[in-house]
Design a protein around this motif. Sequence first.
Motif, PDB file in Angstrom:
ATOM      1  N   LEU A  78       0.833  -1.206   0.000  1.00 39.33           N
ATOM      2  CA  LEU A  78       0.000   0.000   0.000  1.00 39.33           C
ATOM      3  C   LEU A  78       0.865   1.254   0.000  1.00 39.33           C
ATOM      4  O   LEU A  78       0.577   2.229  -0.719  1.00 39.33           O
ATOM      5  N   LEU A  79       1.933   1.237   0.782  1.00 39.00           N
ATOM      6  CA  LEU A  79       2.842   2.383   0.813  1.00 39.00           C
ATOM      7  C   LEU A  79       3.518   2.583  -0.547  1.00 39.00           C
ATOM      8  O   LEU A  79       3.628   3.708  -1.042  1.00 39.00           O
ATOM      9  N   ILE A  80       3.961   1.470  -1.133  1.00 43.72           N
ATOM     10  CA  ILE A  80       4.589   1.545  -2.451  1.00 43.72           C
ATOM     11  C   ILE A  80       3.572   2.011  -3.493  1.00 43.72           C
ATOM     12  O   ILE A  80       3.882   2.802  -4.389  1.00 43.72           O
ATOM     13  N   GLY A  81       2.315   1.537  -3.353  1.00 41.51           N
ATOM     14  CA  GLY A  81       1.269   1.932  -4.288  1.00 41.51           C
ATOM     15  C   GLY A  81       0.982   3.419  -4.240  1.00 41.51           C
ATOM     16  O   GLY A  81       0.797   4.068  -5.290  1.00 41.51           O
ATOM     17  N   VAL A  82       0.941   3.989  -3.041  1.00 36.38           N
ATOM     18  CA  VAL A  82       0.724   5.434  -2.897  1.00 36.38           C
ATOM     19  C   VAL A  82       1.891   6.198  -3.520  1.00 36.38           C
ATOM     20  O   VAL A  82       1.694   7.193  -4.238  1.00 36.38           O
ATOM     21  N   PHE A  83       3.108   5.724  -3.248  1.00 29.70           N
ATOM     22  CA  PHE A  83       4.282   6.368  -3.846  1.00 29.70           C
ATOM     23  C   PHE A  83       4.239   6.276  -5.366  1.00 29.70           C
ATOM     24  O   PHE A  83       4.530   7.250  -6.069  1.00 29.70           O
ATOM     25  N   ASN A  84       3.889   5.085  -5.895  1.00 30.74           N
ATOM     26  CA  ASN A  84       3.798   4.903  -7.346  1.00 30.74           C
ATOM     27  C   ASN A  84       2.820   5.888  -7.970  1.00 30.74           C
ATOM     28  O   ASN A  84       3.105   6.502  -9.012  1.00 30.74           O
ATOM     29  N   LEU A  85       1.656   6.025  -7.348  1.00 33.16           N
ATOM     30  CA  LEU A  85       0.629   6.915  -7.878  1.00 33.16           C
ATOM     31  C   LEU A  85       1.141   8.344  -7.933  1.00 33.16           C
ATOM     32  O   LEU A  85       0.982   9.038  -8.954  1.00 33.16           O
ATOM     33  N   ALA A  86       1.758   8.806  -6.861  1.00 33.41           N
ATOM     34  CA  ALA A  86       2.296  10.170  -6.819  1.00 33.41           C
ATOM     35  C   ALA A  86       3.435  10.334  -7.823  1.00 33.41           C
ATOM     36  O   ALA A  86       3.508  11.341  -8.544  1.00 33.41           O
ATOM     37  N   PHE A  87       4.313   9.339  -7.898  1.00 32.79           N
ATOM     38  CA  PHE A  87       5.469   9.398  -8.793  1.00 32.79           C
ATOM     39  C   PHE A  87       5.036   9.474 -10.252  1.00 32.79           C
ATOM     40  O   PHE A  87       5.557  10.291 -11.026  1.00 32.79           O
ATOM     41  N   VAL A  88       4.081   8.626 -10.627  1.00 30.32           N
ATOM     42  CA  VAL A  88       3.602   8.619 -12.010  1.00 30.32           C
ATOM     43  C   VAL A  88       2.888   9.924 -12.347  1.00 30.32           C
ATOM     44  O   VAL A  88       3.104  10.506 -13.422  1.00 30.32           O
ATOM     45  N   LEU A  89       2.065  10.414 -11.440  1.00 30.41           N
ATOM     46  CA  LEU A  89       1.332  11.659 -11.690  1.00 30.41           C
ATOM     47  C   LEU A  89       2.277  12.847 -11.858  1.00 30.41           C
ATOM     48  O   LEU A  89       2.112  13.662 -12.776  1.00 30.41           O
ATOM     49  N   ILE A  90       3.278  12.937 -10.982  1.00 25.47           N
ATOM     50  CA  ILE A  90       4.231  14.041 -11.061  1.00 25.47           C
ATOM     51  C   ILE A  90       5.004  13.995 -12.368  1.00 25.47           C
ATOM     52  O   ILE A  90       5.173  15.014 -13.054  1.00 25.47           O
ATOM     53  N   ASN A  91       5.487  12.805 -12.734  1.00 28.02           N
ATOM     54  CA  ASN A  91       6.255  12.678 -13.974  1.00 28.02           C
ATOM     55  C   ASN A  91       5.378  12.912 -15.201  1.00 28.02           C
ATOM     56  O   ASN A  91       5.825  13.509 -16.185  1.00 28.02           O
ATOM     57  N   ASP A 101      10.485  23.032 -27.725  1.00 35.24           N
ATOM     58  CA  ASP A 101      11.282  22.122 -28.558  1.00 35.24           C
ATOM     59  C   ASP A 101      12.773  22.377 -28.430  1.00 35.24           C
ATOM     60  O   ASP A 101      13.552  21.958 -29.288  1.00 35.24           O
ATOM     61  N   SER A 102      13.171  23.063 -27.372  1.00 37.40           N
ATOM     62  CA  SER A 102      14.597  23.312 -27.172  1.00 37.40           C
ATOM     63  C   SER A 102      15.287  22.028 -26.720  1.00 37.40           C
ATOM     64  O   SER A 102      14.651  21.081 -26.248  1.00 37.40           O
ATOM     65  N   LEU A 103      16.607  22.018 -26.858  1.00 36.91           N
ATOM     66  CA  LEU A 103      17.383  20.837 -26.471  1.00 36.91           C
ATOM     67  C   LEU A 103      17.226  20.532 -24.989  1.00 36.91           C
ATOM     68  O   LEU A 103      17.102  19.368 -24.588  1.00 36.91           O
ATOM     69  N   GLY A 104      17.197  21.575 -24.174  1.00 38.03           N
ATOM     70  CA  GLY A 104      17.050  21.381 -22.741  1.00 38.03           C
ATOM     71  C   GLY A 104      15.730  20.736 -22.370  1.00 38.03           C
ATOM     72  O   GLY A 104      15.671  19.881 -21.489  1.00 38.03           O
ATOM     73  N   GLU A 105      14.650  21.155 -23.046  1.00 40.26           N
ATOM     74  CA  GLU A 105      13.338  20.598 -22.741  1.00 40.26           C
ATOM     75  C   GLU A 105      13.219  19.156 -23.219  1.00 40.26           C
ATOM     76  O   GLU A 105      12.583  18.329 -22.556  1.00 40.26           O
ATOM     77  N   TRP A 106      13.837  18.837 -24.351  1.00 44.47           N
ATOM     78  CA  TRP A 106      13.866  17.443 -24.791  1.00 44.47           C
ATOM     79  C   TRP A 106      14.670  16.595 -23.804  1.00 44.47           C
ATOM     80  O   TRP A 106      14.327  15.442 -23.525  1.00 44.47           O
ATOM     81  N   ALA A 107      15.737  17.179 -23.249  1.00 49.76           N
ATOM     82  CA  ALA A 107      16.541  16.460 -22.260  1.00 49.76           C
ATOM     83  C   ALA A 107      15.725  16.183 -20.997  1.00 49.76           C
ATOM     84  O   ALA A 107      15.805  15.102 -20.408  1.00 49.76           O
ATOM     85  N   LEU A 108      14.915  17.167 -20.586  1.00 51.33           N
ATOM     86  CA  LEU A 108      14.060  16.973 -19.413  1.00 51.33           C
ATOM     87  C   LEU A 108      13.033  15.871 -19.657  1.00 51.33           C
ATOM     88  O   LEU A 108      12.773  15.046 -18.785  1.00 51.33           O
ATOM     89  N   ARG A 109      12.430  15.877 -20.858  1.00 47.08           N
ATOM     90  CA  ARG A 109      11.476  14.822 -21.192  1.00 47.08           C
ATOM     91  C   ARG A 109      12.133  13.456 -21.107  1.00 47.08           C
ATOM     92  O   ARG A 109      11.549  12.495 -20.600  1.00 47.08           O
ATOM     93  N   PHE A 110      13.354  13.371 -21.611  1.00 48.72           N
ATOM     94  CA  PHE A 110      14.093  12.103 -21.579  1.00 48.72           C
ATOM     95  C   PHE A 110      14.335  11.656 -20.132  1.00 48.72           C
ATOM     96  O   PHE A 110      14.179  10.470 -19.800  1.00 48.72           O
TER      97      PHE A 110
END
Length: 222
Positions: A78-91, A101-110
Motif C-alpha cells: 500500500l505504501l509503495i502503491g501510494v508512492f507509485n501513484l504520486a510518482f507517475v502523476l508528477i512525472n 522544442d529546445s534541447l534542454g526541454e527534450w533532455a528533461l522529457r528524456f
Amino acid sequence: MAMLTAFRVIGRALRHLNGNGYLYVWANLAFLLLSVPIITMPAAWAGLCRLSYYAIRQPAAEWDDFVDGFKAFLKRGLLIGVFNLAFVLINWVNLVSTRGDSLGEWALRFVWLSALIGWFFVQFYAYPLYFAMKTPSLRGAFRNAAVMILLNPFFTLALAFALVILWSLSTILLAAWGLLTVSAMAIIANIAVQDRLRKAGFEPPPENVTVENETIYGGDSP
C-alpha cells in the motif's frame, strides 16, 4: 547478444505458461480484481511473482502461493502503491507540461521518461529477487533490482522491447490482458532474474535458486 538472451527468456516463460495455463489464468484475473484500487497493485504483483517463483521451481505450486504473497506484502504494498501513484502523476504532469522544442526541454522529457521506465523495472525485478534471497529484505531486493538494471542495461532494454511486443499483441487480442498477460510478465520477471543471477555467478539448483542479501555483480556481455 542481449536481445537474443532476452528473447530466450521470453521463450522459456511462454513454454512454462503453456504448461501451467489454468493456474495462471485465475491468478491473472485475481491480480486485475485486486488492483482495482490501484494502490493495492504492488501487493497483487508480489503475489503473482511469488506464485510464478514457486511454479517455475516445483510442480506443487498452488493458488495459496498467490494469496500468501498478496497478504504478506499488503501493508508495504500500500505504501509503495501510494508512492507509485504520486510518482507517475508528477512525472506525467512534467511530461505533458513541457511544450517547448529546445534541447534542454527534450533532455528533461528524456529524464522524466527514463525515471518512469527505470522505476517500472526496479519493481519488475524486485519481487523475484526478494523471493530468491536466503534472508529476504524488501529494501535489499529493491537495491539489487536497481543494481541489476545498471549492470545489465542492454538486457533490460531488450526485455523492455519484448514486453512492448507482448503488450501490443495483448491489446489487439484484448482478452489476453484479462487472462494471461500479467501472469506472463511475472514469469518473465522470474526467469529474467534467474538468468541474471546465474550470469552473476549464483548457480544453485533450479529448485532452490537463492542469493544472499547483498549487491549482485555481473553485467551485460561486451
